[in-house]
Design a protein around this motif. Structure first.
Motif, PDB file in Angstrom:
ATOM      1  N   VAL A   1     -20.087 -38.382  13.985  1.00  0.00           N
ATOM      2  CA  VAL A   1     -19.517 -37.591  12.893  1.00  0.00           C
ATOM      3  C   VAL A   1     -19.878 -36.121  13.129  1.00  0.00           C
ATOM      4  O   VAL A   1     -21.048 -35.800  13.377  1.00  0.00           O
ATOM      5  CB  VAL A   1     -20.065 -38.056  11.530  1.00  0.00           C
ATOM      6  CG1 VAL A   1     -19.564 -37.165  10.402  1.00  0.00           C
ATOM      7  CG2 VAL A   1     -19.702 -39.511  11.279  1.00  0.00           C
ATOM      8  N   PRO A   2     -18.913 -35.193  13.084  1.00  0.00           N
ATOM      9  CA  PRO A   2     -19.215 -33.769  13.263  1.00  0.00           C
ATOM     10  C   PRO A   2     -20.287 -33.305  12.279  1.00  0.00           C
ATOM     11  O   PRO A   2     -20.334 -33.772  11.129  1.00  0.00           O
ATOM     12  CB  PRO A   2     -17.876 -33.087  12.993  1.00  0.00           C
ATOM     13  CG  PRO A   2     -16.855 -34.130  13.334  1.00  0.00           C
ATOM     14  CD  PRO A   2     -17.466 -35.424  12.928  1.00  0.00           C
ATOM     15  N   LEU A   3     -21.145 -32.388  12.709  1.00  0.00           N
ATOM     16  CA  LEU A   3     -22.274 -31.950  11.898  1.00  0.00           C
ATOM     17  C   LEU A   3     -21.856 -31.430  10.532  1.00  0.00           C
ATOM     18  O   LEU A   3     -22.492 -31.721   9.518  1.00  0.00           O
ATOM     19  CB  LEU A   3     -23.075 -30.865  12.631  1.00  0.00           C
ATOM     20  CG  LEU A   3     -23.970 -31.337  13.786  1.00  0.00           C
ATOM     21  CD1 LEU A   3     -24.606 -30.146  14.496  1.00  0.00           C
ATOM     22  CD2 LEU A   3     -25.063 -32.264  13.257  1.00  0.00           C
ATOM     23  N   HIS A   4     -20.765 -30.666  10.462  1.00  0.00           N
ATOM     24  CA  HIS A   4     -20.404 -30.053   9.179  1.00  0.00           C
ATOM     25  C   HIS A   4     -19.915 -31.079   8.157  1.00  0.00           C
ATOM     26  O   HIS A   4     -19.847 -30.787   6.960  1.00  0.00           O
ATOM     27  CB  HIS A   4     -19.341 -28.954   9.379  1.00  0.00           C
ATOM     28  CG  HIS A   4     -17.990 -29.456   9.773  1.00  0.00           C
ATOM     29  ND1 HIS A   4     -17.703 -29.922  11.044  1.00  0.00           N
ATOM     30  CD2 HIS A   4     -16.840 -29.586   9.060  1.00  0.00           C
ATOM     31  CE1 HIS A   4     -16.429 -30.297  11.102  1.00  0.00           C
ATOM     32  NE2 HIS A   4     -15.885 -30.099   9.914  1.00  0.00           N
TER      33      HIS A   4
ATOM     34  N   LEU B   1     -11.732 -34.553  11.861  1.00  0.00           N
ATOM     35  CA  LEU B   1     -11.878 -35.592  12.880  1.00  0.00           C
ATOM     36  C   LEU B   1     -12.881 -35.141  13.934  1.00  0.00           C
ATOM     37  O   LEU B   1     -13.164 -33.939  14.063  1.00  0.00           O
ATOM     38  CB  LEU B   1     -10.524 -35.865  13.541  1.00  0.00           C
ATOM     39  CG  LEU B   1      -9.492 -36.650  12.722  1.00  0.00           C
ATOM     40  CD1 LEU B   1      -8.122 -36.583  13.407  1.00  0.00           C
ATOM     41  CD2 LEU B   1      -9.925 -38.097  12.528  1.00  0.00           C
ATOM     42  N   PRO B   2     -13.429 -36.064  14.704  1.00  0.00           N
ATOM     43  CA  PRO B   2     -14.268 -35.662  15.839  1.00  0.00           C
ATOM     44  C   PRO B   2     -13.467 -34.739  16.760  1.00  0.00           C
ATOM     45  O   PRO B   2     -12.235 -34.872  16.869  1.00  0.00           O
ATOM     46  CB  PRO B   2     -14.590 -36.988  16.526  1.00  0.00           C
ATOM     47  CG  PRO B   2     -14.448 -38.022  15.464  1.00  0.00           C
ATOM     48  CD  PRO B   2     -13.344 -37.534  14.584  1.00  0.00           C
ATOM     49  N   PRO B   3     -14.128 -33.812  17.438  1.00  0.00           N
ATOM     50  CA  PRO B   3     -13.420 -32.870  18.317  1.00  0.00           C
ATOM     51  C   PRO B   3     -12.513 -33.572  19.327  1.00  0.00           C
ATOM     52  O   PRO B   3     -11.442 -33.077  19.661  1.00  0.00           O
ATOM     53  CB  PRO B   3     -14.559 -32.123  19.011  1.00  0.00           C
ATOM     54  CG  PRO B   3     -15.706 -32.210  18.069  1.00  0.00           C
ATOM     55  CD  PRO B   3     -15.577 -33.545  17.402  1.00  0.00           C
ATOM     56  N   GLU B   4     -12.952 -34.751  19.805  1.00  0.00           N
ATOM     57  CA  GLU B   4     -12.172 -35.472  20.804  1.00  0.00           C
ATOM     58  C   GLU B   4     -10.822 -35.960  20.259  1.00  0.00           C
ATOM     59  O   GLU B   4      -9.914 -36.278  21.024  1.00  0.00           O
ATOM     60  CB  GLU B   4     -12.965 -36.679  21.328  1.00  0.00           C
ATOM     61  CG  GLU B   4     -14.251 -36.314  22.066  1.00  0.00           C
ATOM     62  CD  GLU B   4     -15.436 -36.131  21.124  1.00  0.00           C
ATOM     63  OE1 GLU B   4     -16.581 -36.106  21.631  1.00  0.00           O
ATOM     64  OE2 GLU B   4     -15.230 -36.029  19.890  1.00  0.00           O
ATOM     65  N   LEU B   5     -10.717 -36.040  18.929  1.00  0.00           N
ATOM     66  CA  LEU B   5      -9.490 -36.558  18.305  1.00  0.00           C
ATOM     67  C   LEU B   5      -8.704 -35.476  17.574  1.00  0.00           C
ATOM     68  O   LEU B   5      -7.781 -35.773  16.821  1.00  0.00           O
ATOM     69  CB  LEU B   5      -9.822 -37.694  17.322  1.00  0.00           C
ATOM     70  CG  LEU B   5     -10.532 -38.926  17.899  1.00  0.00           C
ATOM     71  CD1 LEU B   5     -10.801 -39.952  16.808  1.00  0.00           C
ATOM     72  CD2 LEU B   5      -9.708 -39.543  19.019  1.00  0.00           C
TER      73      LEU B   5
END
Length: 424
Positions: free
Chosen positions: A351-354, A388-392
């Motif tokens: 999960v992204p930090l923010h 979303l996660p950066p990869e998605l």
């Protein structure tokens, strides 16, 4: 009506408890029901078991064994009013045995109507159910009844039943039937005496009189496949009818939806099952094109459980027509399926930090929740940020259908999508 017009299971219905096949654990020597009957005692009973194992017949024979009047009712077409009338009329009889088939389909008020009569000994209740009575029968009523489980007939019992039929029934005896193979008969019967007898009756109707006729697996399969709807209403036809019903709703045809629903109700389908399928259709086939459909279907499901048949047919009909005539969309159905497939492939992405929760000071120091933008602090309660996660990044799972309700709701989604595209 001639004997041959009467179905074979009815022609061969046992006339004494000793003729029952397959329930020796209850009716054999020193078994519980046998001992009670020998003592002239019959308590209120719930019979739990699959179809075609003798619940109705045993109830009738138990009443005869203790010389008591027998009243047979079906939960499918008996309301509270009719039930109270039967109980009131039973006051003139010697504590009759009241048999209620499919008692699990009685709602709470219907089961409560029985409770006082059972408590005061006005009636002896024998209920039959294919569902676990612990879940489907009022606990107060259940506590006043003995629960006995009836078993599906074993392979040996099915063979014994068929042999008795071809040796004792006049119609079958005239056809000189020889059973070479039992495998297919046993498979199609699936432990159900009624299915087994109906099937051998169908097979015999294709045979000539006064010649030897052989029954093997090939003969059974051929006849069964040609006539399956005539002896197995709970099998393939059950799924065909509900399929036609749901497809009629999806196809916006209220007349066909009502017709297939009526076919199911007439065939003895559980109205709660029908309501459950409409609840699914309200989300899968209508979705956000008309969110009220899900609310109405949910209320229909709850109401049918409370009201019961026959009045529940009115509520089911109203809901079916509403769903069939509603706008349709399967956009959310497709979106959740895409999301589940994507989640399975990318379950390792953090999960992204923010977006992380930061309940402790240490988590805040590690950057949890930092840079999160609270949408309500911005005009129109919207701010561009990635969820979303950066990869998605840029992944689109939900595609709105082109109907008024969903088009109105997609404005901010389109704005987010366009801004994402500009940043890439």
């Amino acid at each position: 009506m001639s004997d041959t017009q009467i179905p074979l299971p009815e022609r061969l219905r046992p006339r004494d408890l000793s003729e029952i096949i397959g329930q020796d654990h209850l009716l054999g020597e020193n078994a519980p029901l046998r001992q009670m009957i020998d003592q002239g005692h019959l308590p209120s009973i719930i019979f739990w078991g699959p179809p075609g194992v003798g619940k109705t017949t045993i109830a009738l024979l138990l009443a005869q064994a203790v010389d008591r009047p027998f009243i047979s009712l079906s939960a499918l077409n008996t309301g509270v009013k009719e039930l109270r009338e039967v109980i009131a009329e039973s006051g003139d009889l010697l504590a009759p045995v009241v048999f209620i088939d499919e008692i699990h389909r009685f709602n709470k008020s219907q089961q409560d109507a029985l409770l006082n009569a059972v408590e005061k000994g006005k009636i002896t209740l024998i209920g039959a159910t294919t569902e676990n009575p612990s879940f489907e029968v009022n606990s107060a009523l259940l506590s006043r009844c003995q629960v006995y489980t009836l078993n599906a007939l074993s392979n040996e019992s099915i063979q014994e039943l068929i042999q008795r039929a071809i040796q004792t029934d006049k119609f079958l005896k005239e056809r000189h039937i020889q059973i070479e193979e039992y495998d297919a008969l046993i498979q199609f019967a699936a432990g159900d005496a009624r299915k087994a007898l109906n099937l051998i009756d169908l097979i015999a109707s294709t045979f000539e009189v006064d010649v030897e006729n052989i029954v093997n697996n090939a003969v059974v399969v051929k006849v069964a496949q040609q006539n399956i709807a005539r002896y197995d209403k709970s099998g393939e036809q059950h799924y065909d009818l509900v399929s036609a019903f749901i497809k009629s709703i999806r196809g916006s045809d209220p007349d066909a939806a009502l017709y297939w629903m009526a076919r199911m109700l007439k065939g003895g389908e559980d109205p709660v099952f029908i309501a459950r399928r409409m609840l699914i259709s309200a989300s899968e086939d209508i979705g956000n094109s008309n969110p009220n459909a899900l609310l109405l279907a949910g209320e229909c499901f709850r109401s049918v459980q409370v009201i019961g048949m026959p009045e529940a047919r009115i509520i089911l009909g109203q809901c079916a027509v509403y769903l069939a005539t509603s706008a349709k969309s399967n956009s959310t159905y497709l979106a959740i399926n895409k999301a589940l497939e994507l989640a399975e492939r990318t379950a390792n992405l953090p999960v992204p930090l923010h977006l992380r929760n930061a309940p402790t000071k240490l988590m805040k120091q590690q950057g949890y929740g930092v840079d999160y933008l609270y949408p309500h602090n911005y005009p129109e309660h919207f701010v561009l940020q990635e969820y979303l996660p950066p990869e998605l990044k840029g992944t689109k799972l939900y595609e709105s259908a082109r109907n008024k309700r969903e088009v109105e709701g997609e404005r901010l989604q389109q704005r987010r999508w366009q801004q994402n595209q500009q940043q890439q």
